[in-house]
Design a protein around this motif. Sequence first.
Motif, PDB file in Angstrom:
ATOM      1  N   TYR A   4       0.826  -1.197   0.000  1.00 54.59           N
ATOM      2  CA  TYR A   4       0.000   0.000   0.000  1.00 54.59           C
ATOM      3  C   TYR A   4       0.861   1.247   0.000  1.00 54.59           C
ATOM      4  O   TYR A   4       1.632   1.480   0.905  1.00 54.59           O
ATOM      5  CB  TYR A   4      -0.881   0.009   1.240  1.00 54.59           C
ATOM      6  CG  TYR A   4      -1.417   1.377   1.647  1.00 54.59           C
ATOM      7  CD1 TYR A   4      -2.438   1.970   0.933  1.00 54.59           C
ATOM      8  CD2 TYR A   4      -0.888   2.044   2.737  1.00 54.59           C
ATOM      9  CE1 TYR A   4      -2.925   3.202   1.315  1.00 54.59           C
ATOM     10  CE2 TYR A   4      -1.369   3.283   3.114  1.00 54.59           C
ATOM     11  CZ  TYR A   4      -2.396   3.862   2.410  1.00 54.59           C
ATOM     12  OH  TYR A   4      -2.881   5.090   2.779  1.00 54.59           O
ATOM     13  N   ILE A   5       0.821   1.994  -1.068  1.00 53.28           N
ATOM     14  CA  ILE A   5       1.349   3.352  -1.073  1.00 53.28           C
ATOM     15  C   ILE A   5       0.285   4.213  -1.725  1.00 53.28           C
ATOM     16  O   ILE A   5      -0.040   4.054  -2.887  1.00 53.28           O
ATOM     17  CB  ILE A   5       2.678   3.465  -1.832  1.00 53.28           C
ATOM     18  CG1 ILE A   5       3.797   2.800  -1.023  1.00 53.28           C
ATOM     19  CG2 ILE A   5       3.025   4.904  -2.101  1.00 53.28           C
ATOM     20  CD1 ILE A   5       5.169   2.950  -1.623  1.00 53.28           C
ATOM     21  N   SER A  48       3.376   9.546   0.173  1.00 51.49           N
ATOM     22  CA  SER A  48       3.531   9.674  -1.280  1.00 51.49           C
ATOM     23  C   SER A  48       4.968   9.965  -1.681  1.00 51.49           C
ATOM     24  O   SER A  48       5.340   9.760  -2.839  1.00 51.49           O
ATOM     25  CB  SER A  48       2.617  10.785  -1.813  1.00 51.49           C
ATOM     26  OG  SER A  48       3.130  12.073  -1.520  1.00 51.49           O
ATOM     27  N   ILE A  49       5.789  10.429  -0.739  1.00 50.44           N
ATOM     28  CA  ILE A  49       7.205  10.660  -1.047  1.00 50.44           C
ATOM     29  C   ILE A  49       7.848   9.356  -1.514  1.00 50.44           C
ATOM     30  O   ILE A  49       8.709   9.348  -2.393  1.00 50.44           O
ATOM     31  CB  ILE A  49       7.940  11.237   0.175  1.00 50.44           C
ATOM     32  CG1 ILE A  49       7.303  12.574   0.605  1.00 50.44           C
ATOM     33  CG2 ILE A  49       9.427  11.440  -0.122  1.00 50.44           C
ATOM     34  CD1 ILE A  49       7.761  13.068   1.972  1.00 50.44           C
ATOM     35  N   HIS A  50       7.392   8.231  -0.935  1.00 53.88           N
ATOM     36  CA  HIS A  50       7.969   6.940  -1.293  1.00 53.88           C
ATOM     37  C   HIS A  50       7.732   6.579  -2.756  1.00 53.88           C
ATOM     38  O   HIS A  50       8.475   5.764  -3.320  1.00 53.88           O
ATOM     39  CB  HIS A  50       7.375   5.829  -0.422  1.00 53.88           C
ATOM     40  CG  HIS A  50       7.712   5.949   1.030  1.00 53.88           C
ATOM     41  ND1 HIS A  50       6.863   6.529   1.941  1.00 53.88           N
ATOM     42  CD2 HIS A  50       8.799   5.556   1.739  1.00 53.88           C
ATOM     43  CE1 HIS A  50       7.402   6.483   3.139  1.00 53.88           C
ATOM     44  NE2 HIS A  50       8.581   5.899   3.053  1.00 53.88           N
ATOM     45  N   GLU A 118      10.364  17.517  -3.948  1.00 54.72           N
ATOM     46  CA  GLU A 118       9.220  18.424  -4.060  1.00 54.72           C
ATOM     47  C   GLU A 118       8.055  17.921  -3.213  1.00 54.72           C
ATOM     48  O   GLU A 118       7.394  18.713  -2.525  1.00 54.72           O
ATOM     49  CB  GLU A 118       8.806  18.561  -5.525  1.00 54.72           C
ATOM     50  CG  GLU A 118       7.543  19.405  -5.759  1.00 54.72           C
ATOM     51  CD  GLU A 118       7.715  20.875  -5.395  1.00 54.72           C
ATOM     52  OE1 GLU A 118       6.699  21.614  -5.414  1.00 54.72           O
ATOM     53  OE2 GLU A 118       8.851  21.308  -5.075  1.00 54.72           O
ATOM     54  N   ARG A 119       7.785  16.628  -3.239  1.00 55.16           N
ATOM     55  CA  ARG A 119       6.730  16.081  -2.384  1.00 55.16           C
ATOM     56  C   ARG A 119       7.046  16.341  -0.911  1.00 55.16           C
ATOM     57  O   ARG A 119       6.163  16.697  -0.123  1.00 55.16           O
ATOM     58  CB  ARG A 119       6.591  14.583  -2.632  1.00 55.16           C
ATOM     59  CG  ARG A 119       5.947  14.218  -3.963  1.00 55.16           C
ATOM     60  CD  ARG A 119       5.662  12.717  -4.005  1.00 55.16           C
ATOM     61  NE  ARG A 119       4.817  12.384  -5.146  1.00 55.16           N
ATOM     62  CZ  ARG A 119       5.209  11.731  -6.220  1.00 55.16           C
ATOM     63  NH1 ARG A 119       6.461  11.349  -6.320  1.00 55.16           N
ATOM     64  NH2 ARG A 119       4.367  11.454  -7.198  1.00 55.16           N
ATOM     65  N   ALA A 120       8.308  16.142  -0.548  1.00 51.95           N
ATOM     66  CA  ALA A 120       8.704  16.380   0.842  1.00 51.95           C
ATOM     67  C   ALA A 120       8.562  17.850   1.207  1.00 51.95           C
ATOM     68  O   ALA A 120       8.087  18.190   2.302  1.00 51.95           O
ATOM     69  CB  ALA A 120      10.140  15.912   1.061  1.00 51.95           C
ATOM     70  N   PRO A 300      10.485   1.099   1.066  1.00 49.52           N
ATOM     71  CA  PRO A 300       9.401   0.124   0.887  1.00 49.52           C
ATOM     72  C   PRO A 300       9.014  -0.045  -0.571  1.00 49.52           C
ATOM     73  O   PRO A 300       8.684   0.916  -1.260  1.00 49.52           O
ATOM     74  CB  PRO A 300       8.259   0.744   1.697  1.00 49.52           C
ATOM     75  CG  PRO A 300       8.510   2.224   1.643  1.00 49.52           C
ATOM     76  CD  PRO A 300       9.999   2.401   1.562  1.00 49.52           C
ATOM     77  N   PHE A 301       9.092  -1.260  -1.037  1.00 43.59           N
ATOM     78  CA  PHE A 301       8.614  -1.594  -2.372  1.00 43.59           C
ATOM     79  C   PHE A 301       7.396  -2.501  -2.242  1.00 43.59           C
ATOM     80  O   PHE A 301       7.397  -3.446  -1.443  1.00 43.59           O
ATOM     81  CB  PHE A 301       9.690  -2.311  -3.189  1.00 43.59           C
ATOM     82  CG  PHE A 301      10.842  -1.433  -3.594  1.00 43.59           C
ATOM     83  CD1 PHE A 301      10.642  -0.345  -4.420  1.00 43.59           C
ATOM     84  CD2 PHE A 301      12.126  -1.700  -3.149  1.00 43.59           C
ATOM     85  CE1 PHE A 301      11.706   0.471  -4.801  1.00 43.59           C
ATOM     86  CE2 PHE A 301      13.192  -0.897  -3.529  1.00 43.59           C
ATOM     87  CZ  PHE A 301      12.984   0.197  -4.349  1.00 43.59           C
ATOM     88  N   SER A 302       6.370  -2.235  -3.030  1.00 39.51           N
ATOM     89  CA  SER A 302       5.208  -3.125  -3.055  1.00 39.51           C
ATOM     90  C   SER A 302       5.621  -4.454  -3.678  1.00 39.51           C
ATOM     91  O   SER A 302       6.689  -4.567  -4.280  1.00 39.51           O
ATOM     92  CB  SER A 302       4.062  -2.485  -3.851  1.00 39.51           C
ATOM     93  OG  SER A 302       4.435  -2.334  -5.209  1.00 39.51           O
ATOM     94  N   ALA A 303       4.779  -5.467  -3.539  1.00 36.95           N
ATOM     95  CA  ALA A 303       5.129  -6.816  -3.993  1.00 36.95           C
ATOM     96  C   ALA A 303       5.445  -6.871  -5.482  1.00 36.95           C
ATOM     97  O   ALA A 303       6.189  -7.749  -5.930  1.00 36.95           O
ATOM     98  CB  ALA A 303       3.993  -7.784  -3.659  1.00 36.95           C
ATOM     99  N   GLY A 304       4.911  -5.951  -6.263  1.00 40.62           N
ATOM    100  CA  GLY A 304       5.161  -5.939  -7.697  1.00 40.62           C
ATOM    101  C   GLY A 304       6.100  -4.842  -8.134  1.00 40.62           C
ATOM    102  O   GLY A 304       6.091  -4.439  -9.302  1.00 40.62           O
TER     103      GLY A 304
END
Length: 604
Positions: A4-5, A48-50, A118-120, A300-304
């Motif tokens: 989840y991101i 969302s920075i991730h 920029e997000r940060a 953190p990376f999602s499973a895909g």
Amino acid sequence: MKNYIKLSILSLSVMGLASCDMDAPSISSLDASSVFSTYSLAEAEVMSIHVSFGETNSYRGRFLPYYGINTDVEWGNTPDYAQRSTDKQSLWNYNTLADNTQMNTTNNAYAKFYEGIERANLAIQGLRQYGNIENNPDMAQLLGEALTLRAVIYNDLIKAWGDVPARFEPNNSDNLYLPRTNRDVIYKQLLADLEEAAKYCYWANENKITKSTERINKDFVKGLRARLALYAGGYGLRGDGYRLSKDPDLAPQKMYEIARKECEEVIAHGSSKLGAFKDNFLKLCQDNVTAGGESLWEIPFSAGRGRVLYTWGVRHRAKDQYTQQAQGGVNGPVPTLYYEYDADDVRRDITCVPYEWSSQLVDGKSHVTLTGITRWMFGKLRYEWMSRIVTSTNDDGVNWQYMRLADVYLMAAEAENELGNTAAAWNYMRPVLARVLPAAKVSALQAKYTANQGAFRQGVYEQRALEFAGEALRKHDLIRWGIIDQKMAEAKTKLEALANRTGAYAGLPDKVFLFPSEDANDIRIYGLNMGEDDADRINTLTAEGWESKNWFVSDGANALKSDIIDGLYVTTPSDHCLWPIWKCFIDASNNMLNNDGKLGQLSD
């Protein structure tokens, strides 16, 4: 967060940013006061920075595979002097050009890093204005996370590109085009930001937010501040050469004081703890993100998503019983690394793997098969250790471990020694060694390393190589210590000796034997060590169906050819240890950026 991101409303507006000098984002449909006064919405902004870490050509597919190599312990499998000017080889071998086609695109890591910044910046501004952080500790935690994530990105920008544009406010019409900023200015801002962030963030497992290694905690904030202090106080390539900073605020002794303070506070607090060396990597491969162990923070990376095992794992040549992704082994150990370890060191056979999984399948199962002296695998990350089967063609979803507690212990040891406290320094090195070596050998190293400050410094050089090989820390360690040219030259000399089996490598057996097992828990190897050439034993192994391979000679010549050795680096590393800013960003910078001189870095 593994699956989840959430893309937030405000951050969606920066998705189209191609670089730090492009158009400012559009106004969100929800104003900042509404977003940053509501915890769930503010949390989504910070999370969302991730996204910028995981995009195709960001950390995922460009920075993590390429930046940390080549060193004296790790390389891209396998260097080739004849191919030294190809785009991939030149990213490794200190010969990188600004028009490199792997990088010279508007959606590569340089651009995505500024997208993340920029997000940060938006999150930091919004939380300061509307987050009520003085009275809401969870909102303060979010501000600490945003400050820390921005510091992570700037740290890697400086490592790869040296002096870069400093952008600590959201994009606006007044700051669209910026020149390079002296990295000392950025370092001082980041050190101040992390000191502030530590006041806001919970310790690991102190709060429900910090129960996961995918969320920023105080242990990591302090560890990162220590790392940045060591980088800021160390050597780097600048406009007038490879040297230390001239800024008295970043003098080495001051930076060692910061590193010592931060690391020792983390260790003393005890919210994160060392465990068995292997267990850390098992947990990483099994997506175990429970905080409080050795892992302090992971990208953190999602499973895909994410190419961590794809790049740094043991290679599988087929879709087999352990994975449906035929990848791995892009990067590996320099062949001499195996022989740097004591034979009883637990880290050796976990880190250095001389086999891969075969392309031939029997009933859907592959077996281990020998690679060769020029193509070792890193074994800290393995598909066969995962608790799920990877089905994606290119992404494995394993997190990138950005910092673990062993790093904090060894930074504390280094800082204490450089501040003149060698006896105290040993107290921080000892726990790292005690878990991987017999007690008698730990005692022998204690006598060796604590003889004097210089001996302990050499011990730090040695143990950080053995502890962190395959984790992309070594290159900047060598740079900051001022020894990259020396160690890279030594690496070539050792490789030549290994190729010819002279010096320390004289008497190594001709052949290596491997039992072709289908079981990852039943790996048996013979012939890598001195004395493993007993004729009777070899006859028995052959009768039992073990495979063998000539390890040093192929087709009558050295398998470890001079072309491979010469390809490790092709220019003076200290003068070429930075990547240039890519041509597409130079061209779009309104003449504010260049790669003149020492790649365009400022001299003061």
